[in-house]
Design a protein around this motif. Structure first.
Motif, PDB file in Angstrom:
ATOM      1  N   PHE A  74       0.850  -1.194   0.000  1.00 55.93           N
ATOM      2  CA  PHE A  74       0.000   0.000   0.000  1.00 55.93           C
ATOM      3  C   PHE A  74       0.887   1.246   0.000  1.00 55.93           C
ATOM      4  N   LEU A  75       2.047   1.142   0.665  1.00 55.80           N
ATOM      5  CA  LEU A  75       2.909   2.320   0.770  1.00 55.80           C
ATOM      6  C   LEU A  75       3.811   2.475  -0.443  1.00 55.80           C
ATOM      7  N   SER A  76       4.083   1.353  -1.135  1.00 51.09           N
ATOM      8  CA  SER A  76       5.126   1.470  -2.167  1.00 51.09           C
ATOM      9  C   SER A  76       4.572   1.391  -3.580  1.00 51.09           C
ATOM     10  N   ALA A  77       3.323   0.943  -3.746  1.00 59.93           N
ATOM     11  CA  ALA A  77       2.845   0.701  -5.124  1.00 59.93           C
ATOM     12  C   ALA A  77       2.124   1.934  -5.658  1.00 59.93           C
ATOM     13  N   GLU A  78       1.857   1.875  -6.959  1.00 61.47           N
ATOM     14  CA  GLU A  78       1.089   2.956  -7.600  1.00 61.47           C
ATOM     15  C   GLU A  78      -0.413   2.637  -7.437  1.00 61.47           C
ATOM     16  N   ALA A  91      -7.610  -0.008  -5.740  1.00 55.67           N
ATOM     17  CA  ALA A  91      -6.591  -1.030  -5.422  1.00 55.67           C
ATOM     18  C   ALA A  91      -5.232  -0.359  -5.470  1.00 55.67           C
ATOM     19  N   GLY A  92      -4.188  -1.165  -5.235  1.00 56.13           N
ATOM     20  CA  GLY A  92      -2.826  -0.656  -5.340  1.00 56.13           C
ATOM     21  C   GLY A  92      -2.476   0.258  -4.179  1.00 56.13           C
ATOM     22  N   ILE A 149       1.407   9.398  -4.220  1.00 55.49           N
ATOM     23  CA  ILE A 149       0.604  10.394  -3.474  1.00 55.49           C
ATOM     24  C   ILE A 149       1.361  10.835  -2.213  1.00 55.49           C
ATOM     25  N   ILE A 150       2.069   9.847  -1.618  1.00 58.04           N
ATOM     26  CA  ILE A 150       2.875  10.226  -0.433  1.00 58.04           C
ATOM     27  C   ILE A 150       3.944  11.236  -0.865  1.00 58.04           C
ATOM     28  N   VAL A 151       4.570  10.963  -2.031  1.00 58.35           N
ATOM     29  CA  VAL A 151       5.609  11.883  -2.522  1.00 58.35           C
ATOM     30  C   VAL A 151       4.992  13.270  -2.737  1.00 58.35           C
ATOM     31  N   ALA A 172      -2.960  22.260  -7.908  1.00 54.21           N
ATOM     32  CA  ALA A 172      -1.962  21.215  -8.165  1.00 54.21           C
ATOM     33  C   ALA A 172      -2.601  20.052  -8.920  1.00 54.21           C
ATOM     34  N   GLY A 173      -3.916  20.106  -9.123  1.00 52.75           N
ATOM     35  CA  GLY A 173      -4.567  19.056  -9.909  1.00 52.75           C
ATOM     36  C   GLY A 173      -4.769  17.791  -9.099  1.00 52.75           C
ATOM     37  N   THR A 174      -5.145  16.706  -9.803  1.00 49.93           N
ATOM     38  CA  THR A 174      -5.448  15.461  -9.078  1.00 49.93           C
ATOM     39  C   THR A 174      -4.772  14.255  -9.737  1.00 49.93           C
ATOM     40  N   VAL A 175      -3.642  14.460 -10.425  1.00 45.83           N
ATOM     41  CA  VAL A 175      -2.998  13.318 -11.092  1.00 45.83           C
ATOM     42  C   VAL A 175      -2.271  12.499 -10.042  1.00 45.83           C
ATOM     43  N   ALA A 176      -2.539  11.200 -10.006  1.00 43.96           N
ATOM     44  CA  ALA A 176      -1.978  10.374  -8.930  1.00 43.96           C
ATOM     45  C   ALA A 176      -0.651   9.745  -9.340  1.00 43.96           C
ATOM     46  N   ALA A 177      -0.064  10.211 -10.461  1.00 45.07           N
ATOM     47  CA  ALA A 177       1.195   9.583 -10.906  1.00 45.07           C
ATOM     48  C   ALA A 177       2.372  10.295 -10.249  1.00 45.07           C
ATOM     49  N   MET A 178       3.542   9.687 -10.327  1.00 45.49           N
ATOM     50  CA  MET A 178       4.756  10.248  -9.706  1.00 45.49           C
ATOM     51  C   MET A 178       5.181  11.490 -10.499  1.00 45.49           C
ATOM     52  N   PRO A 179       5.360  12.637  -9.824  1.00 44.96           N
ATOM     53  CA  PRO A 179       5.777  13.845 -10.572  1.00 44.96           C
ATOM     54  C   PRO A 179       7.224  13.716 -11.027  1.00 44.96           C
ATOM     55  N   THR A 180       7.496  14.084 -12.276  1.00 47.84           N
ATOM     56  CA  THR A 180       8.892  14.020 -12.744  1.00 47.84           C
ATOM     57  C   THR A 180       9.504  15.417 -12.723  1.00 47.84           C
TER      58      THR A 180
END
Lengths: 264, 259, 284, 279
Positions: free
Chosen positions: D46-50, D57-58, D63-65, D214-222
């Motif tokens: 739960f803490l490490s997955a996308e 799920a996942g 999101i933590i980042v 900041a929007g709502t995209v749950a992907a990792m920001p690059t």
């Protein structure tokens, strides 16, 4: 000296954060209706799995934000779930990518199983105030409606017709909260996107038509609204192929599987 | 009023010096010379302007918004209130010990080296340690704190805190030391230690001691000045002032008839 | 050159202060420019006094919302302020330091919990409780006041504890030396000395209570009607803005900004009342 | 007949103690409620997955980042601005009508609902400055939002430092800046840290303003121009859109533990700092 150390760390952090700007994979941004956003996200991740090197960013904010974003270009694709597009949407090409049924929901403890359009209009205008008048147990009706300007509410009120919402209605600003309110108050009635109906609430039949995908596909269930993707001028590149992907067989099957009704 | 003493020998000279806080006049034309390497005692009832005069010397009154001065106040023949004179540089040459001991919320070592560390050139560590030891010894505090230099200055007793403040001023290697009723709340032993420190420091510093304890002035001061209602009533050698003062008001104050 | 170092610092701080104040002015101007023209065009009295809010038919009356906002803030402060200040006094005066080092971080932790979580707990726990025991739909003015009261507690407690802690010990010892009991010393000396900090914490907390949106939307029911009892659902000014802003266009959007202007004025009035209270007591 | 002080003292202590216990009980209940419902869902994956399937799920790693980066960026901007203005208002100007107006204005802005900051961010940063829905516009908006709180608490902290310290430092030939840097600021640090904690708390718990900027995209920001989703926004979307209560509580539990860690860390750091300076 301790204060200098603090400021130097801060400057370092700011620099680190800025390092990444500029490096941007080709991205497709969608913005708009909060109801369709989760589904768009699902479609986006499927599309990204299929075509690497493209980032699909989905923002919520509501139909109006979607329309304005498409007009100003802050987003390539705007999402709106309105029966009739407002004047602000002129000049945008609108494509229906899905349809969404609106289920009228009650608390499972409420014996009422069917409501006619007139009964629904009476309840939401406040003329019918007690469940007894529509064949239920005695008790004042707790009316739960979406906020003024929400796509779901505008479509619901346009399809039912001449609805002047009673002043005493509870107003919730999202499907989830309407579901929670109806699920916890036995005398409550509300409406939400039929994809979100679960065991905690009960969807009534409208004019004896069940709120199912088949009934909607067969145009028997009346409370349905289209979901538009709005774009300014012609699209190119990733955005255009993403819209094509949504309208493709694979995209429409995913929409049906997620609980919405395919466009065709 | 007698003719001013030869200027070369005077460290601080005031000539017709007046001080105003907004409309209130705190000091009225003070003319006074403080000889180099001597202790000037300033006595007088509270509210007579002796503290205002002391704070005028290191321009601490500037912190008060509506303060302005007239007349002349000189340090080594340079006018203290001259626009070119930088108050910060001036205060580096003049140290001050307050009535209530106010150790900074740091440990003892940092309290003492606070002065020297200011400005760009911070002396090397070894030199600082030596400076700390010399200053604390001069303030007769070294033996009591030498093994707990890193404890908080606020933990010391009242007398020790006041001697710490004195040591702090000595570490600045100030030419002039101003003391504003330093021993008002102290026990006799601490008072004696401070007075003894002042007499030994006379050789390298010029000291101005404001006190309402006339006996202390008699014991320690070379010359004494008597202030009353913002005016300098009389100024002369301590011996003369306490035995045959020129002005009857000084005589009444010194013999304790009023004040 | 020595002096210039200090001069530079002074001008750096002046620049920082100006840019901070400029950014805050930018926000205030943004609200006024978007909201004020509408109020003048629509008629301020009609906007403030009518109680019929039907944006799509051009009726913009926010009287019920102003009243609800004031009621909810009053209720929240009625719960939060006494509990908060009492807690702060007890924690800083009568509780040993070691215990304090555990309690204070947990309290500050609660300032970090999202208001959405408070709102959700309100919906899940508090609303059903009110509905079953006290009647009404559960989502009500009372629920919102209780939730906001709880949410402002951490702000009041942590700032008041700092204010009380800043009172020098000499004050306490002085009072105790005169034969006062610990509580008399606190009441007569410490609280007077820490009063400005405590009032600052109450003002900040009041600001947060008036400005809270998410939790209030979830718990207050958002009906557009003047409440006659604490059990009736209400809509506050902030809820009105947050709920409808995402889908508002044209006149409707300007009306929502106008609500923002009214809110700004309400906050200004509340703050000046608190300031006056502080100055009047201090003036004697 | 006046009640003898001994009894008023006992009455006062029981009353105050009762109030404190009630407060703590309510606050602990809230933490326990969320942890009890959320902790079972908190696993390593739960803490490490996308996140997948709209968050049903996942995990919530990106999101933590997002939750770490956004408030950090806001603080990096708001802290110097806030403390700097507080120092200027307290140390470099006398109490004039202007400083009172500024203080009054900051108080009012501290009360402005975050939705208005969100809209300002949407119009100004996302729109006019074309930063788009991104970490940058979110950070700038949150910075302006917590600026009033930081200015006010820093000012109270600076004003709590006894005036005598400034006088002593000044009498030893310290410039105004040296007095501030060596005596005033280190002494006011506890109060400033409290202000930072409140500001950080508000950043982490913000939803409306973040969604709009900041929007709502749950992907990792690059990069700083990528949209991010914070845990509060994630909780809001899951709980309010009725996607999954269980994952929502899991996110809230992780958020509470993160905030607790940050608070404890700041608290011990501050204590170590104080102990080192004045042992």
């Amino acid at each position: 000296m301790s204060v200098c150390r603090l400021t130097s760390i801060a400057v370092l952090l700011a620099g680190m954060l800025m390092y990444g700007c500029g490096k941007r994979a080709e991205s497709v941004t969608l913005a708009g209706s909060t109801a369709f956003a989760p589904f768009a996200e699902k479609l986006g991740s499927l599309y990204m799995a299929q075509t690497p090197g493209v980032r699909v960013a989905v923002q919520g904010g509501g139909s109006t934000v979607g329309i304005q974003a498409a007009q100003q270009g802050t987003a390539q694709i705007g999402m709106a779930d309105l029966v009739k597009l407002p004047p602000e949407a002129e000049g945008l090409t609108a494509v229906v990518v899905a349809r969404d049924g609106i289920a009228v929901i009650l608390n499972p403890a409420n014996p009422v199983a069917n409501l006619t359009m007139d009964q629904i209009r009476g309840i939401f205008c406040g003329t019918l105030r007690n469940w007894k008048e529509v064949g239920g147990k005695d008790g004042a009706i707790t009316l739960v409606s979406r906020e003024a300007g929400s796509g779901t509410r505008a479509s619901f009120e346009q399809i039912v017709g001449q609805v002047k919402l009673s002043a005493g209605a509870l107003v919730q600003d999202s499907n989830g909260s309407i579901r929670e309110t109806v699920a916890s108050d036995p005398l409550a009635i509300g409406y939400l996107s039929h994809g979100l109906v679960n065991a905690k609430i009960k969807a009534v039949t409208v004019n004896d038509q069940p709120c199912t995908t088949e009934a909607v596909m067969a145009d028997k269930y009346a409370l349905v609204r289209p979901i538009y993707l709005l774009t300014k001028g012609s699209l190119q590149g990733a955005a255009q192929s993403f819209v094509a992907f949504i309208l493709s067989e694979k995209g429409q099957a995913q929409i049906r599987q997620d609980g919405l009704i395919p466009a065709k | 009023m007698h003719a001013p003493l030869p200027t070369t020998d005077a460290k601080i000279t005031a000539h017709e010096f007046c001080l105003f806080f907004g409309k209130i006049q705190a000091l009225r034309n003070i003319t006074l010379d403080v000889r180099r390497n001597s202790i000037l005692g300033i006595i007088g009832p509270s509210g007579s302007g002796k503290t205002s005069f002391l704070r005028a010397i290191n321009r601490l009154n500037d912190l008060h918004p509506a303060c302005h001065t007239e007349g002349l106040l000189q340090l080594d023949q340079t006018d203290i209130y001259h626009p070119q004179c930088d108050p910060v540089a001036l205060r580096k040459r003049i140290g001050m010990v307050f009535a209530l001991p106010i150790p900074l919320p740091l440990n003892i070592y940092e309290n003492v080296v606070y002065g020297p560390r200011l400005g760009h050139h911070c002396p090397p560590r070894a030199e600082l340690d030596m400076l700390v030891e010399r200053s604390l010894r001069a303030a007769f505090l070294w033996d009591e704190v030498k093994d707990r230099l890193h404890t908080s200055g606020l933990r010391l007793s009242g007398g020790q805190q006041q001697r710490l403040c004195l040591a702090r001023v000595l570490a600045m290697q100030a030419e002039v030391i101003l003391l504003d009723e330093p021993c008002s709340g102290l026990d006799p032993i601490s008072t004696a230690k401070i007075e003894e420190a002042l007499t030994t420091l006379k050789a390298q510093h010029t000291i101005v001691l404001v006190t309402n304890n006339t006996k202390q002035a008699a014991r320690v001061a070379d010359e004494t000045a008597f202030f009353l209602m913002g005016e300098l009533v009389e100024h002369g050698p301590t011996q003369k002032l306490f035995t045959v003062p020129d002005d009857p008001r000084t005589n009444d104050y010194v013999t304790g008839r009023f004040g | 050159m020595r002096i210039s170092g200090d001069k530079i610092a002074k001008y750096v701080f002046l620049a920082i202060a100006c840019s901070a104040i400029a950014s805050l002015l930018l926000i205030a101007l943004f609200i006024l420019l978007e909201g004020l023209p509408f109020i003048l065009r629509y008629g301020p009295w009609k906007f403030l006094s009518t109680s019929d809010w039907r944006p799509h038919e051009g009726a913009f009356g926010i009287a019920p919302m102003i009243i609800s906002s004031l009621w909810i803030t009053a209720g929240a402060m009625l719960i939060g302020a006494p509990l908060g200040v009492a807690g702060a006094v007890f924690l800083s005066e009568f509780v040993p330091k070691s215990v304090m080092c555990i309690i204070k971080p947990t309290i500050e932790l609660l300032a970090g919990i999202p208001s959405v979580v408070y709102g959700f707990i309100g919906v899940m726990v508090l609303a059903p409780l009110i509905r079953t025991n006290l009647g009404g739909p559960g989502l009500s003015l009372l629920a919102a006041a209780v939730i906001l009261g709880i949410m402002v507690l951490p702000t009041i407690i942590s700032i008041s504890v700092d204010a009380i802690g800043a009172v020098p010990n000499a004050f306490r010892e002085g009072a105790l030396a005169l034969g006062a009991t610990r509580w008399q010393a606190v009441r007569m000396v410490v609280l007077k000395a820490a009063r400005s900090g405590i009032i600052a914490s109450i003002i900040l907390a009041m600001g947060r209570a008036v400005g809270e949106t998410m939790a209030v939307i979830m718990v207050a029911g958002n009906t557009i009607r003047t409440p006659h009892s604490a059990l009736e659902p209400v809509r506050t000014l902030t809820a009105n803005i947050a709920i409808e802003m995402s889908a508002a266009t044209g006149m409707h959007r300007q009306a929502l900004f106008a609500t923002g202007v009214v809110l700004f004025v309400v906050i200004m009035i509340l703050n000046s009342l608190a300031m006056a209270a502080m100055r009047r007591k201090g003036g004697r | 007949m006046r009640v003898p002080p001994k009894y008023t003292q006992m009455a006062a202590i029981t009353l105050l103690g009762g109030a404190t216990l009630l407060t703590l009980a309510v606050l602990v209940f809230i933490i326990a409620f969320v942890l009890e419902k959320g902790l079972p869902g908190v696993t390593w994956t739960f803490l490490s997955a996308e996140p997948q399937d709209m968050g049903r799920a996942g995990g919530i790693f990106p999101i933590i980042v997002g939750t770490l980066l956004l408030p950090l960026l806001a603080l990096v901007i708001a802290l110097p601005l806030g403390v700097g203005s507080a120092v200027y208002l307290c140390e470099y100007t006398r109490e004039t009508r202007l400083t009172r107006v500024i203080r009054f204005g900051t108080d009012c802005l501290a009360g402005i609902p975050s939705i208005i900051f969100g809209l300002f961010g949407l119009v100004f940063f996302v729109g006019i400055l074309h930063l788009g829905w991104s970490l940058l516009s979110g950070g700038l908006t949150l910075a302006i939002m917590i600026l009033p709180t930081i200015i006010r608490t820093s000012e109270e902290a600076l004003r709590a430092v006894p005036y005598a310290y400034r006088e002593v430092s000044c009498s030893m030939g310290a410039t105004r800046w040296e007095t501030v840097r060596r005596v005033v600021l280190p002494n006011a640090l506890p109060g400033i840290v409290t202000g930072v904690m409140l500001g950080l708390g508000r950043c982490i718990s913000e939803t409306a303003a973040v969604i709009f900027t900041a929007g709502t995209v749950a992907a990792m920001p690059t990069s700083a121009f990528d949209s991010v989703r914070t845990m509060a926004v994630h909780f809001y979307l899951l709980a309010r859109e009725g996607i999954s209560n269980e994952k929502a509580y899991g996110t809230a539990a992780v958020l509470i533990l993160a905030v607790l860690l940050v608070n404890l860390a700041a608290y011990w750091m501050m204590h170590a700092f104080i102990r080192r300076r004045a042992r």
